[in-house]
Motif scaffolding. Structure first.
Motif, PDB file in Angstrom:
ATOM      1  N   UNK A 174       0.604  -1.287  -0.018  1.00 42.18           N
ATOM      2  CA  UNK A 174      -0.008  -0.130  -0.028  1.00 42.18           C
ATOM      3  C   UNK A 174       0.672   1.315   0.048  1.00 42.18           C
ATOM      4  N   UNK A 175       0.707   2.122  -0.381  1.00 44.97           N
ATOM      5  CA  UNK A 175       1.192   3.084  -0.759  1.00 44.97           C
ATOM      6  C   UNK A 175       0.697   4.478  -0.773  1.00 44.97           C
ATOM      7  N   UNK A 176       0.683   4.649   0.803  1.00 41.00           N
ATOM      8  CA  UNK A 176      -0.487   5.593   0.985  1.00 41.00           C
ATOM      9  C   UNK A 176       0.227   7.386   2.117  1.00 41.00           C
ATOM     10  N   UNK A 177      -0.790   7.786   2.079  1.00 36.86           N
ATOM     11  CA  UNK A 177      -0.748   9.430   2.630  1.00 36.86           C
ATOM     12  C   UNK A 177      -0.426   9.026   4.584  1.00 36.86           C
ATOM     13  N   UNK A 178      -1.817   7.682   4.714  1.00 42.10           N
ATOM     14  CA  UNK A 178      -1.056   7.341   5.984  1.00 42.10           C
ATOM     15  C   UNK A 178      -3.052   8.036   6.177  1.00 42.10           C
ATOM     16  N   UNK A 179      -3.949   9.760   5.208  1.00 40.87           N
ATOM     17  CA  UNK A 179      -4.900   9.180   6.678  1.00 40.87           C
ATOM     18  C   UNK A 179      -6.200   8.720   6.593  1.00 40.87           C
ATOM     19  N   UNK A 180      -5.745   7.520   7.853  1.00 36.93           N
ATOM     20  CA  UNK A 180      -6.814   6.459   8.052  1.00 36.93           C
ATOM     21  C   UNK A 180      -6.706   6.612   9.357  1.00 36.93           C
ATOM     22  N   UNK A 181      -8.120   5.713   9.614  1.00 36.42           N
ATOM     23  CA  UNK A 181      -8.675   6.015  11.500  1.00 36.42           C
ATOM     24  C   UNK A 181      -7.692   4.414  11.462  1.00 36.42           C
ATOM     25  N   UNK A 182      -7.556   4.667  13.016  1.00 37.96           N
ATOM     26  CA  UNK A 182      -7.320   3.119  13.508  1.00 37.96           C
ATOM     27  C   UNK A 182      -8.286   1.695  13.204  1.00 37.96           C
ATOM     28  N   UNK A 183      -8.838   2.212  13.303  1.00 34.41           N
ATOM     29  CA  UNK A 183      -9.985   0.872  12.875  1.00 34.41           C
ATOM     30  C   UNK A 183      -9.882  -0.254  11.045  1.00 34.41           C
ATOM     31  N   UNK A 184     -10.345   0.914  10.375  1.00 34.94           N
ATOM     32  CA  UNK A 184     -10.002   0.734   9.641  1.00 34.94           C
ATOM     33  C   UNK A 184      -8.480   0.347   8.702  1.00 34.94           C
ATOM     34  N   UNK A 185      -7.285   1.157   9.831  1.00 36.32           N
ATOM     35  CA  UNK A 185      -6.369   0.621   9.390  1.00 36.32           C
ATOM     36  C   UNK A 185      -5.565  -0.577  10.184  1.00 36.32           C
ATOM     37  N   UNK A 186      -6.658  -1.232  11.084  1.00 38.53           N
ATOM     38  CA  UNK A 186      -6.260  -2.236  11.566  1.00 38.53           C
ATOM     39  C   UNK A 186      -6.404  -3.540  10.899  1.00 38.53           C
ATOM     40  N   UNK A 187      -8.013  -3.370  10.388  1.00 40.48           N
ATOM     41  CA  UNK A 187      -8.637  -3.855   9.239  1.00 40.48           C
ATOM     42  C   UNK A 187      -7.112  -4.655   7.946  1.00 40.48           C
ATOM     43  N   UNK A 188      -7.133  -3.114   7.499  1.00 43.36           N
ATOM     44  CA  UNK A 188      -6.270  -3.179   6.943  1.00 43.36           C
ATOM     45  C   UNK A 188      -4.557  -3.808   6.533  1.00 43.36           C
ATOM     46  N   UNK A 189      -4.511  -3.691   7.673  1.00 49.52           N
ATOM     47  CA  UNK A 189      -3.080  -4.436   8.201  1.00 49.52           C
ATOM     48  C   UNK A 189      -3.160  -5.756   8.236  1.00 49.52           C
ATOM     49  N   UNK A 190      -4.017  -6.752   8.655  1.00 52.41           N
ATOM     50  CA  UNK A 190      -4.457  -8.114   8.465  1.00 52.41           C
ATOM     51  C   UNK A 190      -4.226  -9.016   7.866  1.00 52.41           C
ATOM     52  N   UNK A 191      -4.713  -7.884   6.043  1.00 54.11           N
ATOM     53  CA  UNK A 191      -4.484  -8.666   4.923  1.00 54.11           C
ATOM     54  C   UNK A 191      -3.152  -7.976   4.010  1.00 54.11           C
ATOM     55  N   UNK A 192      -2.508  -6.751   4.590  1.00 55.36           N
ATOM     56  CA  UNK A 192      -1.322  -6.438   3.659  1.00 55.36           C
ATOM     57  C   UNK A 192       0.436  -6.739   4.118  1.00 55.36           C
ATOM     58  N   UNK A 193       0.835  -7.018   3.233  1.00 57.69           N
ATOM     59  CA  UNK A 193       2.179  -6.866   3.681  1.00 57.69           C
ATOM     60  C   UNK A 193       3.241  -5.425   3.864  1.00 57.69           C
TER      61      UNK A 193
END
Lengths: 298, 373
Positions: free
Chosen positions: B192-211
């Motif tokens: 993921x190439x991101x600016x990092x503007x994401x809330x903690x809950x969706x980020x936690x979900x995302x980190x479960x599936x990306x590398x």
């Protein structure tokens, strides 16, 4: 210094029994409002506002669907009035962002080559200009309907409360002329509304503001909520875009007060962009410096 | 050739992927032939009275009435239900070297199927891809590519990774997550190439599936973020801290813009924070700015400024610091922190030589942090 004139024409008979705007009444309201706006009874404002050969865009606001958009009956009646005043029908463009929104609001799109054109920026061969217009804090592409098809513009907006901007009326209507309005809703759209209006594609073309205040969403806008939508039965006219919107704001405040709602100021939603617009020299904010003429449709 | 030049080259080359779908380069806004929008219910929002919703995907918390869209322009409230308009609607698709993202410690030399939809939740005045990030989905051509198809295309193209990139992938969160899940089933990584503007809950979900996640840390003051990013610094730092504390690989890019965010003291403060909160092993790339979008009045970043930033970072204890967008510069290379030898030699996005074995320096055996296979 002469006051900025804003004309409010109202009619209790603006609707037919079926609940649609009555074209004959709307036409009389337009006739009266335009006459008073143009300087006095009997004048032909279109002749004064537009030059021979002008191609005139009537920018409507159709994001609210049939329930709370600029009524096609008003837009088309205005187009007919312009034609009657000497403009060629083919040089009149009723337009907004998308064909779909126009259709959803009850318009019949006509992107052909004859008659009054009714089209979205997304019509074939149009879209947005390729060059960013960078002006103050604005960086946007402008609709080619505005920049290439038209030489003069009328903002024919629906008058609504707006959760973020406070009020959406004639000036904010031009958010529909840029490709990225979603980027300009911070800080209650201040200064973005004023700056978009001040950008050359708009400021150089804008000639007249007309507000469709037949139905006014005075709370919980810009979406339609029947509970807070009033059949105000009005059209608001003026050459000063800030003054027109300022009077529109007053109308909303009166309707809010009548419903026992707090002022926009009290809700922290006052449209500060109007003061900014005055600072940019776009018009008059102070109600004391505005001559408001209120008439009932004859 | 600078990064923009590389991008142009890649897009202009008209790469064709294995399955025949043409690569889609950047396109200027033009009339859409017809809107190609999805209507997939969004995640991470709450329904409110009067058909309003509040989006909780990013720190903007857009509160929207019926028929309104969020700041990103790609998520819309329809009658009190919030929808993604860009699920599976890909406006840019290319096979890129992973170094272009850039990831320098993640599968070096690999290619990534790189995709984007329209939209972004900030508005950087120096955006390199504004023609697709700062537009509504109706304003760019989009092709249908389901999560399953994206995973299949990556596999068919020999890409060991899919990169969610070019625009801000947070705004196509649902599509990204679903694609990453399907890719993982095929053994394909997601970055993921991101600016990092994401809330903690969706980020936690995302980190479960990306590398891997690369965060663009665009500055280190709230004033800069407010004025030039139209966002906030604090949530970005929170994202970096969270990713660093997870099992997902993290790299950080800092685009250094002359006069705007190149103050040495601020860069030092930033590096100190990175070391303290993300650790000394996170790769940090100081990238060269090129004038574009709304910042055209400034020159490209002098290479000396980037070199100075790198020196500051090393002084503050960061161990893997790079200079980006300056092809051929020696600071593109990776040096072993044990013996100082060059373990990965690069030119631009190309790997010239690897002197590592099983994640260790070939000479001295010092482990080099990263995902190497």
């Amino acid at each position: 210094m002469a006051k900025a004139r804003v004309v409010v024409v109202r009619s209790a008979r603006a609707w037919t029994a079926a609940g649609d705007p009555d074209p004959a009444v709307i036409d009389r309201m337009l006739e009266r409002g335009l006459a008073l706006t143009g300087g006095g009874p009997g004048t032909a404002p279109a002749a004064a506002l537009f030059r021979p050969g002008d191609r005139v865009g009537i920018k409507v606001n159709t994001i609210g669907g049939r329930a709370i958009s600029t009524r096609p009956e008003v837009a088309l009646a205005l187009a007919r009035r312009l034609a009657a005043a000497g403009l060629a029908a083919k040089d009149i463009f009723v337009w907004d962002r998308t064909t779909r929104e126009l259709r959803d609001a009850g318009y019949s799109p006509n992107a052909g080559r004859s008659g009054v054109r009714v089209l979205g920026t997304d019509a074939d061969g149009l879209g947005y200009g390729p060059e960013l217009v960078v002006h103050l804090g604005v960086g946007s592409l402008f609709s080619r309907v505005l920049t290439e098809l038209t030489t003069a513009s009328i903002s024919l907006a629906i008058l609504k409360d707006h959760g973020l901007a406070g009020v959406t009326a004639g000036m904010k209507n031009y958010f529909g002329a840029i490709h990225n309005p979603n980027k300009y809703h911070d800080s209650r759209c201040d200064p973005a509304v004023a700056e978009v209006f001040d950008a050359p594609p708009v400021r150089s073309r804008h000639r007249l503001s007309v507000l469709d205040a037949l139905t006014v969403q005075f709370h919980k806008g810009p979406s339609y909520h029947a509970r807070w939508a009033a059949r105000y039965g009005g059209l608001v006219f003026g050459l000063d875009p800030v003054a027109v919107d300022r009077v529109g704001w007053e109308i909303i405040e009166r309707l809010r007060a009548g419903a026992g709602l707090p002022t926009l100021e009290a809700e922290g939603r006052a449209p500060g962009y109007l003061r900014t617009a005055e600072r940019l020299g776009l018009g008059t904010f102070d109600l004391a410096a505005i001559e408001t003429i209120e008439e009932d449709e004859p | 050739m600078n990064r923009r030049g590389f991008f142009r080259g890649a897009a202009g080359a008209g790469l064709v992927l294995g399955g025949g779908l043409p690569a889609i380069g950047r396109r200027l806004c033009a009339a859409a032939a017809g809107p190609n929008l999805s209507r997939v219910e969004a995640r991470h929002y709450v329904k409110l009275p009067d058909r309003e919703i509040e989006c909780r995907l990013c720190p903007r918390f857009c509160r929207l009435g019926d028929k309104e869209r969020g700041y990103c322009g790609v998520r819309e409230n329809v009658g009190g239900t919030y929808y993604s308009l860009v699920y599976g609607k890909v406006c840019s698709l290319n096979v890129d070297p992973i170094e272009k993202k850039p990831f320098f410690h993640f599968l070096p030399g690999a290619t990534a199927l790189s995709l984007a939809t329209a939209g972004c939740n900030v508005n950087c005045k120096f955006c390199q891809n504004w023609e697709i990030s700062q537009v509504r989905p109706e304003q760019v051509e989009a092709y249908d590519l389901s999560p399953e198809d994206a995973a299949a295309r990556a596999a068919g193209s020999g890409c060991p990774a899919i990169a969610y990139t070019y625009t801000e992938p947070t705004v196509f969160f649902e599509y990204m997550v679903d694609t990453a899940v399907r890719a993982r089933r095929r053994g394909i990584r997601s970055v993921v190439v991101t600016g990092g503007h994401i809330n903690p809950e969706p980020l936690a979900e995302l980190l479960q599936v990306v590398d891997a996640v690369k965060v663009d840390l665009k500055g280190f003051t709230e004033a800069f973020y407010r004025s030039y990013v139209r966002g906030a610094l604090k949530p970005v730092l929170e994202t970096i801290r969270t990713v660093a504390g997870s099992k997902v690989w993290l790299e950080i890019v800092v685009l250094v813009i002359p006069t705007l965010n190149d103050d040495p003291a601020t860069i030092r403060e930033m590096c100190r924070w990175i070391r303290s909160e993300a650790g000394d092993r996170v790769p940090v790339h100081f990238s060269r700015f090129q004038p574009m979008y709304l910042v055209r009045n400034l020159p490209p970043t002098p290479v000396s400024t980037l070199v100075a930033a790198k020196r500051i970072a090393l002084e503050e204890g960061l161990r893997f610091v790079y200079v980006g967008n300056v092809p051929g510069h020696e600071a593109e290379n990776t040096f072993c922190p044990g013996c100082g030898r060059e373990v990965i030699s690069r030119f631009g996005f190309t790997i010239k030589a690897m002197r590592m074995k099983k994640g260790r320096c070939e000479s001295c055996g010092t482990p080099i942090p990263g995902i190497w296979a």
